[in-house]
Design an enzyme around this catalytic site. Structure first.
Site, PDB file in Angstrom:
ATOM      1  N   MET A  30      35.265 -96.224  36.136  1.00 31.41           N
ATOM      2  CA  MET A  30      34.946 -97.625  35.832  1.00 31.41           C
ATOM      3  C   MET A  30      33.702 -98.055  36.628  1.00 31.41           C
ATOM      4  O   MET A  30      33.444 -99.243  36.777  1.00 31.41           O
ATOM      5  CB  MET A  30      36.132 -98.525  36.161  1.00 31.41           C
ATOM      6  N   GLY A  36      34.257 -90.402  46.463  1.00 32.50           N
ATOM      7  CA  GLY A  36      35.425 -89.836  45.760  1.00 32.50           C
ATOM      8  C   GLY A  36      35.054 -89.461  44.323  1.00 32.50           C
ATOM      9  O   GLY A  36      35.339 -88.349  43.860  1.00 32.50           O
ATOM     10  N   HIS A  37      34.383 -90.400  43.609  1.00 28.51           N
ATOM     11  CA  HIS A  37      33.958 -90.096  42.230  1.00 28.51           C
ATOM     12  C   HIS A  37      32.972 -88.932  42.213  1.00 28.51           C
ATOM     13  O   HIS A  37      33.039 -88.056  41.361  1.00 28.51           O
ATOM     14  CB  HIS A  37      33.237 -91.300  41.608  1.00 28.51           C
TER      15      HIS A  37
HETATM   16  O1  PAF Z   1      40.704 -94.443  37.313  1.00 29.24           O
HETATM   17  C1  PAF Z   1      39.931 -95.180  36.691  1.00 29.24           C
HETATM   18  O2  PAF Z   1      38.824 -95.489  37.130  1.00 29.24           O
HETATM   19  C2  PAF Z   1      40.350 -95.725  35.330  1.00 29.24           C
HETATM   20  O3  PAF Z   1      41.698 -96.024  35.314  1.00 29.24           O
HETATM   21  C3  PAF Z   1      39.969 -94.816  34.154  1.00 29.24           C
HETATM   22  C4  PAF Z   1      40.695 -93.485  34.210  1.00 29.24           C
HETATM   23  C5  PAF Z   1      38.468 -94.571  34.160  1.00 29.24           C
HETATM   24  C6  PAF Z   1      40.336 -95.486  32.836  1.00 29.24           C
HETATM   25  O4  PAF Z   1      39.673 -96.695  32.669  1.00 29.24           O
END
Ligand code: PAF
Length: 282
Positions: A30, A36-37
């Site tokens: 999001m 982390g991402h």
């Molecule tokens: O973990 C997240 O950021 C959200 O829940 C996801 C998996 C992108 C779905 O909108």
């Protein structure tokens, strides 16, 4: 790196890659990305030929007053970050692209796996997650999709959905990335004031204490839960939402510490709700 905004362009890019025999790794996010991402993007880079990162603040997974409008957004910053982590494509659709007028189909798991833990205090949240993840999987058609283990319930829910609907995507759960004091990285950490930020370390401190007790031989889940509760309550800025010790696949509570288990908690620090967990094999 390409930034694509439409489903049509995304499908063209994916089809071309697949025609050339390339595997696709997918990291749904999001946005407002943190380390982390980026660890997910790097892992996807290492294991696939084409790496797609979606950035979409999904309205259907936010309840009333849960901050959809104020959720931090910065596509330019995020695109630079994922490019440096090795992504090939950012998919950043508008809300009307993912939920066009008249769209009325949702994906919902009809078991209690979505109703406990975070689902109990965020009714409808996981229906929003399973719906958007299905839509994204149908557009990106990845071989593998990467999710952070910080959202352990989300991982369990998506794994169940993939099993139930034969989606044919390998779900790859990835370890939690932590700040130096142990706080699990989260886009929500940006909401914390200085005092709250210091206080927030209590979540991981309490989990570390639980882990130590288990290492020392404690097998009574109630006893461990009691110690975690006391620890978190010792922090005046904290307010417990839940502390649960559960089977890590079914999320059913356990009494005896054995097998694959998850100690998961959600705690409000000031106005910000934070989650954290540890997964253990005993
Ligand atoms: O973990 C997240 O950021 C959200 O829940 C996801 C998996 C992108 C779905 O909108």
């Amino acid at each position: 790196m390409k930034i694509l905004n439409t489903i049509k362009d995304m499908r063209i890019a994916v089809k071309e890659a697949q025609r050339n025999g390339k595997t696709i790794g997918f990291v749904p996010t999001m946005g407002y990305l943190h380390e982390g991402h980026l660890s997910l993007v790097r892992r996807a880079r290492a294991e696939n030929d084409l790496v797609v990162v979606s950035i979409f603040v999904n309205p259907t997974q936010f309840g009333e007053g849960e901050g959809f409008e104020t959720y931090p957004r910065d596509l330019e910053r995020d695109s630079n970050l994922v490019e440096s982590a090795g992504a090939d494509i950012v998919f950043a659709p508008a809300a009307a692209e993912m939920y066009p007028l008249g769209a009325a189909t949702y994906v919902e798991i009809a078991s209690d796996i979505t109703g406990k833990l975070c689902g109990a205090s965020r009714p409808g949240h996981f229906k929003g997650v399973t719906t958007i993840v299905t839509k994204l999987f149908n557009i990106v058609t990845p071989d593998r999709a990467y999710f952070g283990q910080k959202d352990a319930q989300q991982v369990a829910v998506i794994e169940q959905m993939v099993r139930d609907l034969y989606l044919g995507v390998e779900i790859v759960p990835c370890p939690i990335v932590r700040e130096e004091d142990g706080l699990a990285m989260s886009s929500r950490n940006t909401y914390l004031t200085n005092d709250e930020r210091k206080a927030a370390a209590i979540l991981s401190t309490a989990l570390a204490k639980a882990q130590e007790m288990i290492k020392d031989g404690e097998r009574n889940a109630l006893e461990i839960r009691k110690v975690i509760t006391e620890k978190i309550n010792s922090e005046p800025l904290s307010q417990i939402d839940y502390i649960e010790i559960v089977n890590d696949r079914t999320l059913e509570p356990i009494e005896e510490i054995k097998g694959s288990l998850l100690i998961a908690l959600a705690v409000k620090i000031g106005k910000t709700r934070l989650i954290d967990n540890i997964r253990l094999e005993v």
